[in-house]
Write a protein that holds these residues in place. Structure first.
Motif, PDB file in Angstrom:
ATOM      1  N   SER A   1       6.838  -6.695  19.198  1.00 27.26           N
ATOM      2  CA  SER A   1       5.758  -7.399  19.891  1.00 27.26           C
ATOM      3  C   SER A   1       6.312  -8.557  20.708  1.00 27.26           C
ATOM      4  CB  SER A   1       4.747  -7.954  18.878  1.00 27.26           C
ATOM      5  OG  SER A   1       4.143  -6.914  18.143  1.00 27.26           O
ATOM      6  N   LEU A   2       5.596  -8.874  21.740  1.00 24.28           N
ATOM      7  CA  LEU A   2       5.865 -10.061  22.549  1.00 24.28           C
ATOM      8  C   LEU A   2       4.535 -10.636  23.007  1.00 24.28           C
ATOM      9  CD1 LEU A   2       8.786  -9.106  24.995  1.00 24.28           C
ATOM     10  CD2 LEU A   2       8.887 -10.781  23.143  1.00 24.28           C
ATOM     11  N   ARG A   3       4.543 -11.936  23.283  1.00 20.54           N
ATOM     12  CA  ARG A   3       3.358 -12.578  23.829  1.00 20.54           C
ATOM     13  C   ARG A   3       3.739 -13.299  25.105  1.00 20.54           C
ATOM     14  NH1 ARG A   3      -0.095 -17.837  22.078  1.00 20.54           N
ATOM     15  NH2 ARG A   3      -2.199 -17.058  22.524  1.00 20.54           N
ATOM     16  N   LEU A   4       3.098 -12.923  26.185  1.00 14.54           N
ATOM     17  CA  LEU A   4       3.325 -13.568  27.471  1.00 14.54           C
ATOM     18  C   LEU A   4       2.248 -14.628  27.700  1.00 14.54           C
ATOM     19  CD1 LEU A   4       4.090 -10.502  29.790  1.00 14.54           C
ATOM     20  CD2 LEU A   4       5.661 -11.790  28.318  1.00 14.54           C
ATOM     21  N   SER A   5       2.653 -15.688  28.387  1.00 17.72           N
ATOM     22  CA  SER A   5       1.723 -16.740  28.779  1.00 17.72           C
ATOM     23  C   SER A   5       1.906 -17.030  30.257  1.00 17.72           C
ATOM     24  CB  SER A   5       1.976 -18.026  27.982  1.00 17.72           C
ATOM     25  OG  SER A   5       1.830 -17.812  26.601  1.00 17.72           O
ATOM     26  N   CYS A   6       0.833 -17.434  30.908  1.00 17.59           N
ATOM     27  CA  CYS A   6       0.906 -17.829  32.311  1.00 17.59           C
ATOM     28  C   CYS A   6      -0.051 -18.988  32.525  1.00 17.59           C
ATOM     29  CB  CYS A   6       0.543 -16.663  33.216  1.00 17.59           C
ATOM     30  SG  CYS A   6       0.524 -17.065  34.976  1.00 17.59           S
TER      31      CYS A   6
ATOM     32  N   PHE B   1      -6.995 -26.263  43.094  1.00 17.64           N
ATOM     33  CA  PHE B   1      -8.016 -25.227  43.190  1.00 17.64           C
ATOM     34  C   PHE B   1      -9.291 -25.746  42.544  1.00 17.64           C
ATOM     35  CE2 PHE B   1      -7.487 -24.247  38.750  1.00 17.64           C
ATOM     36  CZ  PHE B   1      -6.126 -24.384  38.504  1.00 17.64           C
ATOM     37  N   VAL B   2     -10.392 -25.138  42.939  1.00 18.17           N
ATOM     38  CA  VAL B   2     -11.686 -25.543  42.382  1.00 18.17           C
ATOM     39  C   VAL B   2     -11.982 -24.773  41.108  1.00 18.17           C
ATOM     40  CG1 VAL B   2     -14.174 -25.617  42.791  1.00 18.17           C
ATOM     41  CG2 VAL B   2     -12.574 -26.207  44.640  1.00 18.17           C
ATOM     42  N   SER B   3     -11.739 -23.485  41.163  1.00 18.04           N
ATOM     43  CA  SER B   3     -12.001 -22.650  39.988  1.00 18.04           C
ATOM     44  C   SER B   3     -11.155 -21.399  40.063  1.00 18.04           C
ATOM     45  CB  SER B   3     -13.482 -22.288  39.897  1.00 18.04           C
ATOM     46  OG  SER B   3     -13.878 -21.531  41.032  1.00 18.04           O
ATOM     47  N   ILE B   4     -10.992 -20.779  38.911  1.00 15.83           N
ATOM     48  CA  ILE B   4     -10.266 -19.520  38.820  1.00 15.83           C
ATOM     49  C   ILE B   4     -11.214 -18.456  38.315  1.00 15.83           C
ATOM     50  CG2 ILE B   4      -8.405 -18.283  37.670  1.00 15.83           C
ATOM     51  CD1 ILE B   4      -6.873 -20.896  37.510  1.00 15.83           C
ATOM     52  N   ASN B   5     -11.241 -17.334  38.980  1.00  8.96           N
ATOM     53  CA  ASN B   5     -12.069 -16.236  38.514  1.00  8.96           C
ATOM     54  C   ASN B   5     -11.210 -15.291  37.682  1.00  8.96           C
ATOM     55  OD1 ASN B   5     -14.018 -14.380  38.002  1.00  8.96           O
ATOM     56  ND2 ASN B   5     -14.258 -13.680  40.098  1.00  8.96           N
ATOM     57  N   ASP B   6     -10.593 -14.327  38.335  1.00 12.32           N
ATOM     58  CA  ASP B   6      -9.782 -13.354  37.598  1.00 12.32           C
ATOM     59  C   ASP B   6      -8.400 -13.919  37.277  1.00 12.32           C
ATOM     60  OD1 ASP B   6     -10.872 -10.458  39.543  1.00 12.32           O
ATOM     61  OD2 ASP B   6     -11.901 -11.735  38.087  1.00 12.32           O
TER      62      ASP B   6
ATOM     63  N   SER C   1     -13.587 -14.779  34.547  1.00  4.34           N
ATOM     64  CA  SER C   1     -14.054 -16.024  33.952  1.00  4.34           C
ATOM     65  C   SER C   1     -15.208 -15.789  32.993  1.00  4.34           C
ATOM     66  CB  SER C   1     -14.459 -17.008  35.039  1.00  4.34           C
ATOM     67  OG  SER C   1     -15.461 -16.435  35.863  1.00  4.34           O
ATOM     68  N   GLY C   2     -15.926 -14.683  33.199  1.00  2.00           N
ATOM     69  CA  GLY C   2     -17.035 -14.349  32.320  1.00  2.00           C
ATOM     70  C   GLY C   2     -16.635 -13.534  31.110  1.00  2.00           C
ATOM     71  N   GLY C   3     -15.348 -13.200  31.017  1.00  2.00           N
ATOM     72  CA  GLY C   3     -14.848 -12.472  29.854  1.00  2.00           C
ATOM     73  C   GLY C   3     -14.744 -10.975  30.042  1.00  2.00           C
ATOM     74  N   GLY C   4     -15.045 -10.477  31.230  1.00  2.00           N
ATOM     75  CA  GLY C   4     -14.882  -9.055  31.479  1.00  2.00           C
ATOM     76  C   GLY C   4     -13.411  -8.684  31.505  1.00  2.00           C
ATOM     77  N   ILE C   5     -13.070  -7.585  30.865  1.00  6.19           N
ATOM     78  CA  ILE C   5     -11.665  -7.195  30.691  1.00  6.19           C
ATOM     79  C   ILE C   5     -11.446  -5.758  31.161  1.00  6.19           C
ATOM     80  CG2 ILE C   5      -9.877  -6.701  28.978  1.00  6.19           C
ATOM     81  CD1 ILE C   5     -10.912  -9.020  27.327  1.00  6.19           C
ATOM     82  N   ARG C   6     -10.319  -5.567  31.833  1.00  8.30           N
ATOM     83  CA  ARG C   6      -9.858  -4.228  32.171  1.00  8.30           C
ATOM     84  C   ARG C   6      -8.433  -4.069  31.633  1.00  8.30           C
ATOM     85  NH1 ARG C   6      -9.644  -3.089  38.316  1.00  8.30           N
ATOM     86  NH2 ARG C   6      -8.569  -5.105  38.293  1.00  8.30           N
ATOM     87  N   TYR C   7      -8.124  -2.883  31.185  1.00  7.40           N
ATOM     88  CA  TYR C   7      -6.766  -2.545  30.750  1.00  7.40           C
ATOM     89  C   TYR C   7      -6.270  -1.330  31.496  1.00  7.40           C
ATOM     90  CZ  TYR C   7      -7.256  -5.643  26.683  1.00  7.40           C
ATOM     91  OH  TYR C   7      -7.423  -6.731  25.866  1.00  7.40           O
TER      92      TYR C   7
ATOM     93  N   ASP D   1      -7.518 -19.061  28.117  1.00  8.40           N
ATOM     94  CA  ASP D   1      -8.054 -20.373  27.763  1.00  8.40           C
ATOM     95  C   ASP D   1      -8.372 -21.039  29.092  1.00  8.40           C
ATOM     96  OD1 ASP D   1      -8.511 -23.029  27.101  1.00  8.40           O
ATOM     97  OD2 ASP D   1      -7.055 -23.013  25.468  1.00  8.40           O
ATOM     98  N   SER D   2      -9.621 -20.974  29.500  1.00  5.94           N
ATOM     99  CA  SER D   2      -9.993 -21.478  30.810  1.00  5.94           C
ATOM    100  C   SER D   2      -9.798 -22.987  30.919  1.00  5.94           C
ATOM    101  CB  SER D   2     -11.440 -21.101  31.116  1.00  5.94           C
ATOM    102  OG  SER D   2     -11.573 -19.687  31.248  1.00  5.94           O
ATOM    103  N   ALA D   3      -9.952 -23.693  29.823  1.00  8.04           N
ATOM    104  CA  ALA D   3      -9.760 -25.143  29.837  1.00  8.04           C
ATOM    105  C   ALA D   3      -8.309 -25.501  30.156  1.00  8.04           C
ATOM    106  CB  ALA D   3     -10.172 -25.740  28.502  1.00  8.04           C
ATOM    107  N   LYS D   4      -7.397 -24.605  29.799  1.00  4.87           N
ATOM    108  CA  LYS D   4      -5.973 -24.835  30.045  1.00  4.87           C
ATOM    109  C   LYS D   4      -5.456 -24.015  31.225  1.00  4.87           C
ATOM    110  CE  LYS D   4      -4.910 -25.882  25.209  1.00  4.87           C
ATOM    111  NZ  LYS D   4      -4.096 -25.499  24.011  1.00  4.87           N
ATOM    112  N   ASN D   5      -6.363 -23.298  31.894  1.00  7.34           N
ATOM    113  CA  ASN D   5      -5.964 -22.440  33.023  1.00  7.34           C
ATOM    114  C   ASN D   5      -4.817 -21.509  32.637  1.00  7.34           C
ATOM    115  OD1 ASN D   5      -7.852 -23.634  34.841  1.00  7.34           O
ATOM    116  ND2 ASN D   5      -6.467 -25.369  35.057  1.00  7.34           N
ATOM    117  N   THR D   6      -4.923 -20.944  31.476  1.00 10.67           N
ATOM    118  CA  THR D   6      -3.848 -20.129  30.920  1.00 10.67           C
ATOM    119  C   THR D   6      -4.370 -18.753  30.521  1.00 10.67           C
ATOM    120  OG1 THR D   6      -2.745 -22.108  30.074  1.00 10.67           O
ATOM    121  CG2 THR D   6      -2.088 -19.998  29.121  1.00 10.67           C
TER     122      THR D   6
END
Length: 118
Positions: free
Chosen positions: A16-21, A27-32, A52-58, A71-76
Motif C-alpha cells: 500500500s501507499l498513500r499519496l497526498s497533494c 484561487f477562490v475555490s477548488i471544485n474537482d 467539492s460536493g463529494g462526488g467520486i469517480r474511479y 480535506d477541503s479546509a486544507k486544500n488537500t
C-alpha cells in the motif's frame, strides 16, 4: 496555483501507499481534485477524482483497491492505494479545477512516481 504531491515510492506487490497533494496559491475555490497516472508508453488515465460536493469517480482498474478523499479546509486530496500490482507502476499526477475569481482553470502537479516491484 501550486500543487505539491508526495507519497510515491517503491512498494512490493500487494503493498500500500498513500499519496497526498496540497494546493496553494491564489484561487477562490477548488471544485474537482483528482489523480491521473501515466505509465511509460501509455496515455494518461484517470485514477480517481472527487468534487467539492463529494462526488467520486474511479478508473475501472482501481475500483475496490484505491480510495480518494479530500480535506477541503486544507486544500488537500489523498489517494489511498491498496493491493498494488506491477500494473499500477506509473507517474501519478495531481489535478485540480479551481476558480481564480475570473474564470475556471485546470492545473496539473509535477507528478510523483509509484513503482510496484518485488
Amino acid at each position: 496555483v501550486q500543487l505539491q504531491a508526495s507519497g510515491g515510492g517503491l512498494v512490493q506487490p500487494g503493498g500500500s501507499l498513500r499519496l497526498s497533494c496540497v494546493a496553494s496559491g491564489s484561487f477562490v475555490s477548488i471544485n474537482d481534485m483528482g489523480w491521473y497516472r501515466q505509465a511509460p508508453g501509455k496515455q494518461r488515465e484517470l485514477v480517481a477524482d472527487i468534487t467539492s460536493g463529494g462526488g467520486i469517480r474511479y478508473g475501472v482498474s482501481v475500483k475496490g483497491r484505491f480510495t480518494i478523499s479530500r480535506d477541503s479546509a486544507k486544500n488537500t486530496v489523498y489517494l489511498q492505494m491498496n493491493s498494488l500490482t506491477p500494473e499500477d507502476t506509473a507517474a501519478y499526477y495531481c489535478n485540480v479545477r479551481f476558480y481564480s475569481g475570473i474564470d475556471w482553470n485546470n492545473h496539473w502537479g509535477q507528478g510523483t512516481l509509484v513503482t510496484v516491484s518485488s
